[in-house]
Design a protein around this motif. Structure first.
Motif, PDB file in Angstrom:
ATOM      1  N   ASP A  13      25.619  -7.242 -32.433  1.00  0.00           N
ATOM      2  CA  ASP A  13      25.214  -7.777 -33.101  1.00  0.00           C
ATOM      3  C   ASP A  13      23.572  -8.701 -32.612  1.00  0.00           C
ATOM      4  O   ASP A  13      22.903  -8.453 -33.879  1.00  0.00           O
ATOM      5  CB  ASP A  13      25.391  -8.350 -34.583  1.00  0.00           C
ATOM      6  CG  ASP A  13      26.093  -9.530 -34.078  1.00  0.00           C
ATOM      7  OD1 ASP A  13      26.135 -10.172 -33.465  1.00  0.00           O
ATOM      8  OD2 ASP A  13      26.872 -10.332 -35.215  1.00  0.00           O
ATOM      9  N   ASP A  14      23.615  -8.561 -31.417  1.00  0.00           N
ATOM     10  CA  ASP A  14      21.939  -9.651 -30.782  1.00  0.00           C
ATOM     11  C   ASP A  14      21.539  -8.215 -31.254  1.00  0.00           C
ATOM     12  O   ASP A  14      20.760  -7.830 -29.910  1.00  0.00           O
ATOM     13  CB  ASP A  14      22.516  -9.484 -29.432  1.00  0.00           C
ATOM     14  CG  ASP A  14      21.426 -10.742 -28.974  1.00  0.00           C
ATOM     15  OD1 ASP A  14      20.523 -10.810 -29.633  1.00  0.00           O
ATOM     16  OD2 ASP A  14      21.325 -10.718 -27.826  1.00  0.00           O
ATOM     17  N   THR A  15      20.572  -7.862 -31.633  1.00  0.00           N
ATOM     18  CA  THR A  15      19.424  -6.607 -31.834  1.00  0.00           C
ATOM     19  C   THR A  15      18.100  -7.019 -30.885  1.00  0.00           C
ATOM     20  O   THR A  15      17.614  -6.426 -30.583  1.00  0.00           O
ATOM     21  CB  THR A  15      19.026  -6.649 -33.552  1.00  0.00           C
ATOM     22  OG1 THR A  15      18.454  -7.774 -34.738  1.00  0.00           O
ATOM     23  CG2 THR A  15      20.641  -5.575 -34.081  1.00  0.00           C
ATOM     24  N   LYS A  16      18.030  -8.396 -30.605  1.00  0.00           N
ATOM     25  CA  LYS A  16      16.292  -8.830 -30.455  1.00  0.00           C
ATOM     26  C   LYS A  16      16.960  -7.927 -29.123  1.00  0.00           C
ATOM     27  O   LYS A  16      15.522  -8.155 -28.417  1.00  0.00           O
ATOM     28  CB  LYS A  16      16.789 -10.041 -30.321  1.00  0.00           C
ATOM     29  CG  LYS A  16      15.049 -10.875 -29.780  1.00  0.00           C
ATOM     30  CD  LYS A  16      15.423 -12.449 -29.809  1.00  0.00           C
ATOM     31  CE  LYS A  16      13.863 -12.997 -29.550  1.00  0.00           C
ATOM     32  NZ  LYS A  16      13.432 -12.169 -27.851  1.00  0.00           N
ATOM     33  N   ARG A  17      17.578  -8.482 -28.458  1.00  0.00           N
ATOM     34  CA  ARG A  17      17.317  -7.577 -26.755  1.00  0.00           C
ATOM     35  C   ARG A  17      17.381  -5.971 -27.223  1.00  0.00           C
ATOM     36  O   ARG A  17      16.931  -5.420 -26.190  1.00  0.00           O
ATOM     37  CB  ARG A  17      19.146  -7.862 -26.522  1.00  0.00           C
ATOM     38  CG  ARG A  17      20.215  -7.659 -26.290  1.00  0.00           C
ATOM     39  CD  ARG A  17      21.526  -7.804 -25.835  1.00  0.00           C
ATOM     40  NE  ARG A  17      22.854  -7.713 -26.755  1.00  0.00           N
ATOM     41  CZ  ARG A  17      23.454  -6.078 -25.965  1.00  0.00           C
ATOM     42  NH1 ARG A  17      23.055  -5.645 -24.520  1.00  0.00           N
ATOM     43  NH2 ARG A  17      24.577  -6.433 -26.605  1.00  0.00           N
ATOM     44  N   TYR A  18      18.147  -5.511 -27.950  1.00  0.00           N
ATOM     45  CA  TYR A  18      17.395  -4.348 -28.197  1.00  0.00           C
ATOM     46  C   TYR A  18      16.161  -3.768 -28.518  1.00  0.00           C
ATOM     47  O   TYR A  18      15.881  -3.486 -27.859  1.00  0.00           O
ATOM     48  CB  TYR A  18      18.701  -3.758 -29.003  1.00  0.00           C
ATOM     49  CG  TYR A  18      20.123  -3.496 -28.721  1.00  0.00           C
ATOM     50  CD1 TYR A  18      20.567  -2.583 -28.016  1.00  0.00           C
ATOM     51  CD2 TYR A  18      20.499  -3.587 -29.870  1.00  0.00           C
ATOM     52  CE1 TYR A  18      21.878  -2.831 -27.529  1.00  0.00           C
ATOM     53  CE2 TYR A  18      22.017  -3.713 -29.270  1.00  0.00           C
ATOM     54  CZ  TYR A  18      22.879  -3.322 -28.161  1.00  0.00           C
ATOM     55  OH  TYR A  18      23.934  -3.721 -28.483  1.00  0.00           O
ATOM     56  N   ILE A  19      15.471  -4.809 -29.366  1.00  0.00           N
ATOM     57  CA  ILE A  19      14.098  -4.537 -29.817  1.00  0.00           C
ATOM     58  C   ILE A  19      13.372  -5.217 -28.501  1.00  0.00           C
ATOM     59  O   ILE A  19      12.491  -3.795 -27.951  1.00  0.00           O
ATOM     60  CB  ILE A  19      13.813  -5.753 -30.676  1.00  0.00           C
ATOM     61  CG1 ILE A  19      14.508  -4.415 -32.265  1.00  0.00           C
ATOM     62  CG2 ILE A  19      11.956  -5.495 -30.386  1.00  0.00           C
ATOM     63  CD1 ILE A  19      14.360  -5.809 -33.456  1.00  0.00           C
ATOM     64  N   CYS A  22      13.279  -1.743 -26.084  1.00  0.00           N
ATOM     65  CA  CYS A  22      12.522  -1.021 -26.247  1.00  0.00           C
ATOM     66  C   CYS A  22      11.404  -0.709 -25.996  1.00  0.00           C
ATOM     67  O   CYS A  22      10.475  -1.507 -26.874  1.00  0.00           O
ATOM     68  CB  CYS A  22      12.402  -0.849 -27.972  1.00  0.00           C
ATOM     69  SG  CYS A  22      12.049   0.337 -28.618  1.00  0.00           S
TER      70      CYS A  22
END
Length: 54
Positions: A13-19, A22
């Motif tokens: 759930d570490d969405t920061k790394r996905y953002i 991107c």
């Protein structure tokens, strides 16, 4: 889902790394996602952070 990927040890759930990864997002887009929208929606928070020099 709070758990770690067994292959790389990163939290799922570490969405920061996905953002951050991107390439379609500009720096301005990232600013809006991480900070700008919250400051716009919560003006008292924005004023308090500005008073603290942030």
């Amino acid at each position: 889902m709070r758990g770690r990927d067994p292959e790389n040890g990163q939290y799922f759930d570490d969405t920061k790394r996905y953002i951050d990864a991107c390439e379609a997002l500009s720096e301005q887009d990232r600013y809006k996602i991480f900070e700008g929208n919250a400051r716009r929606v919560y003006p008292r928070l924005d004023a308090r952070l500005k008073a603290q020099g942030k």
